[in-house]
Write an enzyme that holds these catalytic residues in place. Structure first.
Site, PDB file in Angstrom:
ATOM      1  N   GLU A  94      35.288  70.905 -66.960  1.00 31.79           N
ATOM      2  CA  GLU A  94      36.367  70.450 -66.046  1.00 31.79           C
ATOM      3  C   GLU A  94      36.155  69.021 -65.573  1.00 31.79           C
ATOM      4  OE1 GLU A  94      34.758  73.396 -65.908  1.00 31.79           O
ATOM      5  OE2 GLU A  94      36.416  74.359 -66.921  1.00 31.79           O
ATOM      6  N   ASP A 134      36.580  82.971 -66.307  1.00 32.02           N
ATOM      7  CA  ASP A 134      35.772  83.979 -65.616  1.00 32.02           C
ATOM      8  C   ASP A 134      36.606  84.907 -64.742  1.00 32.02           C
ATOM      9  OD1 ASP A 134      33.882  82.471 -66.847  1.00 32.02           O
ATOM     10  OD2 ASP A 134      33.066  81.578 -65.029  1.00 32.02           O
ATOM     11  N   ASP A 160      32.106  74.500 -72.816  1.00 30.97           N
ATOM     12  CA  ASP A 160      32.262  75.157 -71.509  1.00 30.97           C
ATOM     13  C   ASP A 160      31.945  74.154 -70.397  1.00 30.97           C
ATOM     14  OD1 ASP A 160      32.699  77.217 -69.721  1.00 30.97           O
ATOM     15  OD2 ASP A 160      30.628  77.932 -69.815  1.00 30.97           O
TER      16      ASP A 160
HETATM   17  C1  GLC Z   1      30.783  79.925 -67.502  1.00 35.23           C
HETATM   18  C2  GLC Z   1      31.688  80.421 -68.611  1.00 35.23           C
HETATM   19  C3  GLC Z   1      31.206  81.750 -69.109  1.00 35.23           C
HETATM   20  C4  GLC Z   1      29.755  81.626 -69.567  1.00 35.23           C
HETATM   21  C5  GLC Z   1      28.891  81.081 -68.449  1.00 35.23           C
HETATM   22  C6  GLC Z   1      27.459  80.789 -68.914  1.00 35.23           C
HETATM   23  O1  GLC Z   1      30.878  80.733 -66.388  1.00 35.23           O
HETATM   24  O2  GLC Z   1      33.026  80.483 -68.192  1.00 35.23           O
HETATM   25  O3  GLC Z   1      32.013  82.211 -70.158  1.00 35.23           O
HETATM   26  O4  GLC Z   1      29.279  82.872 -69.963  1.00 35.23           O
HETATM   27  O5  GLC Z   1      29.440  79.874 -67.965  1.00 35.23           O
HETATM   28  O6  GLC Z   1      27.439  79.847 -69.905  1.00 35.23           O
END
Ligand code: GLC
Length: 822
Positions: free
Chosen positions: A451, A527, A448
């Protein structure tokens, strides 16, 4: 969402201490960017007159006045690579083979491809045989293969046409300002345009303007947000004369603009290297994935249901969730641990108080068939007492500023440094930490914030532009590395999983990526907000991702950031049951979202769709195997099989799942009916076997319990019902049709089996022929269930078999024959 609400949500997600630091971070970044400004715009330059043309074995090299060169290389009859310089050539991270050759590097999990028409990859040798180059009147140069004709005018204009001369697109001479390129093309009216990776736009991206710069929209997004996390500079245009896929192998920030008659692309830097691929969507995707790689076969469990939530904080809570599924008879294949399992958000660590026994937890879950997936962010906390940080410093593993210092930015743990995944030694170093999770029984890894995302008070939510990267020794700046960051993190993770757990198939989930990501990881749509428009948008997002070579994706069910009511959650759940990635996930602080949280009838409806997904797993798995052969996405637009049908170009309220199923989710609250566009042919209603044919649009009545699902007549749908493998035969109304079934252990690299069925209806006879290939054993018995055919008698390989209603139970057969009632 208004600005204030978004800011408050941002503070809630990142935490107050981080929020207070963001202004400092953005000020530091701005100062740095002022000290290292981008190239000044400068005058507009274009190729001058053509000076020379030199044939090459598979193309030609053209030199223009004003310092412009163009190299044209045919990679196959319908794939041509064009490279305008000046500008640095890309490091070929997106390509399956670094030399650009097409034979896909067979991923280790790929079964031997059957020699049939499914495998429509191009053959490089054919290009060599058929290419012809001639000079025509006015100094135009023509290069023609068996599949396409390219004509270059002396001013740099390029015309792409079919071999018989029907124009597909006309490219204007590119232009350059300082280091940036502007490239535009016109095509015959009317047109449609698809691709560009992850978008929030309607399926047909035309008209529209899009930015390609991987971006975390900051906690929530809805329709129209642009750009998102996973951009791919690829589009497919459709005109009455045919289709053309264009892939720019240039990772710099780009802007694409599509109007009814013209496409244009602007890149900030680099050489203008791109590929033109002609053909229908299936052919174009097969060629594009021959170039950038096919997705390997996932472990079968990954196609099941995943439960996740940002906010599961302890081992006990995870056990309670698993028990909640078990006690209510809800099938579950994976539980995801979000950032709270870590010790102070330090990657590769586990909080000893809240998760004291991760190996026991994963073993207990595994005993129930539940796989544990853990999140990993790229940001490494700056903490002299933390070994990932200190070892990374020692290895020079992190991205640096021009001063040589590691670049810093804020993420969950506070100030962080960022591995430079463009550096081979860093990819290896990073991968050597994976055993910390794998040895604790973790089955899959979720990447995650890659980017890479950083908390900033203003401007782009990422690293400063002057950040330096290694680029496999060639060197480069963040402007070029940014869009590659998620792709290369996925590569590092994939290689680590192959290295450290060679007997099992890697399973990685990633938020960000670029062209070629399909070789390493699945994606999800991030998100999104919890609204009806966001539910509808997800369909087009998934379809355009599929068109960009990314076959595995799916949404957070119910949307990430908000609070769906029972009806919205139900409709989202029903749709997601047919998406490749089927996961329930939500943000910290949102109301509970487990299938039982809404009471009845939501719980029972979720149970029905979880069970339906279980039954359909053999079909999903077959589609996954087909993707390894052809690159075809699992979910496809309705026009996939008839791309010339302009009526279907705009349809993004429904999708095909493989060839066999058409899924029409319910996208409005309290809807009592919805219309469905029908692709050509006859379709069965999955729920009651009624037949629809030859109507461009049909109306379907709705109940809360179901969404419309149709099955193409002629399909053999492989399912698993309890312990029995069941073949559902949907009789063609006439003629014959083919279907496939792929089977293996579902994990590892053992034997495989590919089955091919042909169903033929002739008068009162229905015949099912079954050819099988491969060593994975056939089931001892199968159930065959007929739909749309009332049989009075059946024979398996000439021997009579007993009918029980519309079903028979039989040993595997070569030919099954049914005679109709009456
Ligand atoms: C980002 C991710 C989400 C996750 C959050 C905390 O917003 O896209 O899926 O729950 O980070 O890690």
């Amino acid at each position: 969402m208004n600005k204030l609400k978004k800011t408050l949500m941002g503070i809630r997600f990142m935490g107050l201490p981080n929020a207070l630091r963001t202004a400092r971070s953005s000020l530091q970044r701005d100062r740095l960017e002022q000290r290292h400004p981008q190239a000044a715009p400068g005058p507009l330059r274009q190729p001058g007159p053509l000076l020379s043309a030199e044939p090459l074995p598979q193309g030609a090299y053209f030199t223009f006045d004003e310092g412009f060169d163009l190299e044209i290389q045919f990679l196959a009859p319908h794939i041509v690579r064009l490279t305008w310089t000046p500008g640095a050539l890309p490091v070929p991270y997106s390509l399956a083979n670094p030399d650009g050759s097409l034979a896909p590097a067979a991923p280790p999990s790929n079964p031997t491809p059957p020699a049939d028409e499914l495998n429509r990859g191009p053959s490089p040798a054919a290009a060599l045989l058929t290419l012809a180059m001639r000079t025509e009147g006015g100094g135009a140069q023509t290069l023609a293969s068996a599949a396409l004709r390219l004509t270059l005018l002396p001013n740099g204009t390029l015309r792409l046409a079919t071999p018989s001369g029907h124009p597909l697109r006309t490219e204007h001479p590119p232009s350059r300002r300082a280091t940036s390129w502007h490239h535009s093309a016109s095509f015959p009216f009317p047109s449609a345009c698809f691709g560009l990776g992850e978008r929030t736009a309607p399926l047909n991206l035309l008209p529209g303007a899009y930015r390609l710069w991987n971006t975390d929209p900051g906690g929530s997004y809805g329709p129209g947000a642009d750009p998102l996390y996973l951009n791919i500079p690829l589009y497919y245009t459709r005109t009455p004369a045919g289709g053309c896929l264009v892939f720019y192998e240039n990772s710099h920030e780009a802007t694409f603009t599509f109007t009814r008659s013209e496409t244009s692309a602007t890149f900030r830097d680099g050489a203008l290297r791109y590929y033109l691929i002609t053909g229908d969507p299936a052919e174009a995707l097969a060629a594009y994935t021959a170039l950038t790689g096919r997705p390997p076969l996932p472990p079968r469990w990954a196609l099941g249901f995943h439960q996740s939530r940002w906010g599961y904080k302890t081992e006990d809570e995870i056990r309670a969730i698993a028990a909640g599924f078990r006690e209510r008879g809800l099938p579950l294949h994976a539980i995801h641990l979000d950032i709270d399992y870590m010790d102070g958000y330090r990657v590769f660590s586990v909080d000893p108080a809240r998760f004291p026994g991760l190996p026991h937890l994963s073993a207990d879950l595994a005993a129930q068939g539940i796989h544990l997936v853990t999140i990993l962010d790229p940001g490494v906390k700056i903490d002299p007492a933390y070994d990932v940080y200190t070892s990374g410093l020692g290895e020079n593993a992190f991205c640096t500023l021009p001063s040589g210092e590691p670049a810093r930015a804020l993420v969950w743990p506070g100030w962080c440094v960022f591995p430079d995944f463009t550096r081979p030694a860093t990819r290896f170093w990073w991968g050597e930490f994976y055993p910390r999770l794998l040895d604790a029984g973790v089955a899959g890894i979720w990447h995650d914030m890659n980017e890479p995302a950083a908390f900033q008070a203003w401007g782009d939510l990422t690293l400063p532009r002057p950040t330096r990267h290694d680029f496999d020794g060639r060197g480069g700046a963040h402007g070029e590395a940014h869009n590659l960051y998620g792709l290369l993190m996925a590569r590092a993770g994939f290689e680590a999983l192959r290295r450290h757990r060679p007997d099992r198939r890697p399973w990685l989930l990633t938020r960000s990526g670029w062209a070629g990501l399909q070789r390493y990881a699945w994606s999800w749509t991030g998100d999104s907000e919890s609204t009806w428009p966001a539910l509808k948008m997800t369909i087009a997002t998934a379809l355009n991702l599929g068109f960009s070579g990314i076959p595995y994706t799916g949404p957070d069910i119910g949307g990430f950031s908000g609070s769906p009511d029972a009806e919205l959650f139900t409709r989202w759940f029903q749709m997601a049951a047919f998406m490749p990635f089927f996961r329930n996930h939500a943000a910290r602080g949102t109301p509970a979202r487990e299938p039982w949280s809404f009471g009845e009838p939501t719980l029972s409806i979720c149970r029905d769709f979880l069970k339906l997904r279980e039954r359909l797993l053999p079909y999903f798995y077959t589609l996954a195997w087909q993707a390894t052969q052809t690159g075809a996405p699992l979910v496809r637009p309705l026009f996939w099989g008839e791309p010339g049908n302009a009526e279907l170009w705009e349809v993004d309220d429904a999708f095909l799942l493989g060839d066999a199923l058409l899924v029409a989710p319910v996208l409005q609250p309290q809807a009592t009916s919805r219309s469905i566009h029908l692709p050509a042919g006859a379709w069965y209603n999955f729920w009651d076997d009624s037949v629809m044919e030859a109507a461009p649009v049909v109306e379907s009545r709705l109940t809360l319990e179901r969404i419309p699902v149709l099955v193409r007549a002629g399909t053999v749908l492989p399912t698993r019902e309890g312990r029995a493998e069941t073949l559902h035969v949907y009789a063609p109304l006439r003629g014959s049709a083919e279907s496939f079934w792929f089977a293996d252990e579902g994990e590892g690299y053992g034997e495989t089996r590919q089955d091919r069925f042909r169903v033929t209806r002739e008068g009162s006879t229905l015949r099912v022929e079954w050819e099988t290939e491969g060593e994975y054993p056939l089931p001892e018995e199968v159930v065959v269930r007929l739909h749309g055919f009332e049989a009075r008698a059946a024979w398996a390989d000439g021997e009579p078999v007993g009918l029980s209603g519309s079903s028979i139970q039989t040993k595997p057969f070569r030919e099954l024959r049914f005679e109709e009632e009456g």
